[in-house]
Design an enzyme around this catalytic site. Sequence first.
Site, PDB file in Angstrom:
ATOM      1  CB  ILE A   1      -0.944  -0.007   1.210  1.00  0.00           C
ATOM      2  CG1 ILE A   1      -1.902  -1.196   1.109  1.00  0.00           C
ATOM      3  CG2 ILE A   1      -1.724   1.305   1.301  1.00  0.00           C
ATOM      4  CD1 ILE A   1      -2.689  -1.466   2.379  1.00  0.00           C
TER       5      ILE A   1
ATOM      6  CB  THR B   1      -5.435   3.585   5.563  1.00  0.00           C
ATOM      7  OG1 THR B   1      -4.118   3.630   5.002  1.00  0.00           O
ATOM      8  CG2 THR B   1      -6.158   4.887   5.272  1.00  0.00           C
TER       9      THR B   1
ATOM     10  NE  ARG C   1      -4.187  -4.851  10.671  1.00  0.00           N
ATOM     11  CZ  ARG C   1      -4.564  -4.889   9.410  1.00  0.00           C
ATOM     12  NH1 ARG C   1      -4.957  -3.770   8.802  1.00  0.00           N
ATOM     13  NH2 ARG C   1      -4.558  -6.028   8.732  1.00  0.00           N
TER      14      ARG C   1
ATOM     15  CG  ASP D   1     -10.605   3.262   7.035  1.00  0.00           C
ATOM     16  OD1 ASP D   1     -11.812   3.584   7.086  1.00  0.00           O
ATOM     17  OD2 ASP D   1     -10.207   2.188   6.545  1.00  0.00           O
TER      18      ASP D   1
ATOM     19  CD  GLU E   1     -11.074  -1.136  13.174  1.00  0.00           C
ATOM     20  OE1 GLU E   1     -10.176  -0.340  12.819  1.00  0.00           O
ATOM     21  OE2 GLU E   1     -11.308  -2.222  12.612  1.00  0.00           O
TER      22      GLU E   1
ATOM     23  CG  HIS F   1     -11.126  -1.342   8.985  1.00  0.00           C
ATOM     24  ND1 HIS F   1     -10.539  -2.090   9.964  1.00  0.00           N
ATOM     25  CD2 HIS F   1     -10.352  -1.519   7.881  1.00  0.00           C
ATOM     26  CE1 HIS F   1      -9.457  -2.687   9.494  1.00  0.00           C
ATOM     27  NE2 HIS F   1      -9.321  -2.360   8.222  1.00  0.00           N
TER      28      HIS F   1
ATOM     29  CB  ALA G   1      -9.211   2.561   3.547  1.00  0.00           C
TER      30      ALA G   1
END
Length: 341
Positions: free
Chosen positions: A172, A250, A252, A275, A280, A299, A301
Amino acid sequence: MTTPSSLRRPRTVLAMEPRVRDALFDAAALDRLAAVAETDPAVVVADFAAAEHASALAGAEALLTGWGCPPLTAAALERMPRLRTVVHAAGSVKHHVTDACWERGLTVASAAAANALPVAEYTVAAILFTGKRVLDAQRAYRERRGRLDPLALLAGAGNYRRTVGVVGASRIGRRVIELLRPFDLLVLLHDPYVTEGEAARLGVRPVPLDELARSSDVVTLHAPELPATRHLFDRARLALLPDGATLVNTARGSLVDTGALTAELVSGRLNAVLDVTEPEVLPAGSPLYDLPNVLLTPHVAGSLGNELGRMAHAALDELERYGRGLPFAGLVRAEELSRSA
């Protein structure tokens, strides 16, 4: 890919949540699945110990896994004596591939490269929007019903010669760097595994992490979740970010000390596009839901909607390669998992 007669169709079982199967495979993908594998797509295993799946698992040569696949423990693998390969129709395999898989000599492939694309696109959109201060402009425009002076409101905004710090040259991270190339930005990179020569080929300047934090208008995180990266951006490192800088996460949530970041955001000194968070989901009382300098998303993305089709076909590509005796394009190696997502 075409499907000539030389293609061997391995007996394959789907292992994921049923709703994930439904989201991944439209009619065209199901037709292609039938062409590259001997399978019953109505059989979806979310529990390897379930008696109704014993026969299917006993004959499986391949598992096509997705979100919700249970861990492939030694006990689970005992129920799959013919299993030779695992193809994951998503990104990280850390949730279900265990040491027992490597001990059995299984091959593993992942559609992580396909899932990296929407995450990178989201990230680049976040970088450009935050540089343009779109949230500030939208809020002021709404509150003042158009009676504002953009030159005064957005003085100092823009993406001309801004500095973006990329933390982690993952799939990424590298795609983000590639997508940022056409823009008039300086891109810094911190990744302990990237040499200066490789950084030059990527078109970025490698720097130590603290220097990246001090120098960046936007910092975007793409490091894996490891013990060494937990709270990589803690109170001290967050304090290095310049006033008005933006943190984009984006990757963790554990990469950032949520308490320390919340304090910085409540003060208004920093901005954030998040994100992922830790925990979470955030508690209902978290101020991050309502702060004007925070864009918080659940979350999303990664691959969703029609992007799931890209992952499904990437996994089917791998199954077809397996059936032809070709190497996987997205081969996962045990030694790489210690420093990957």
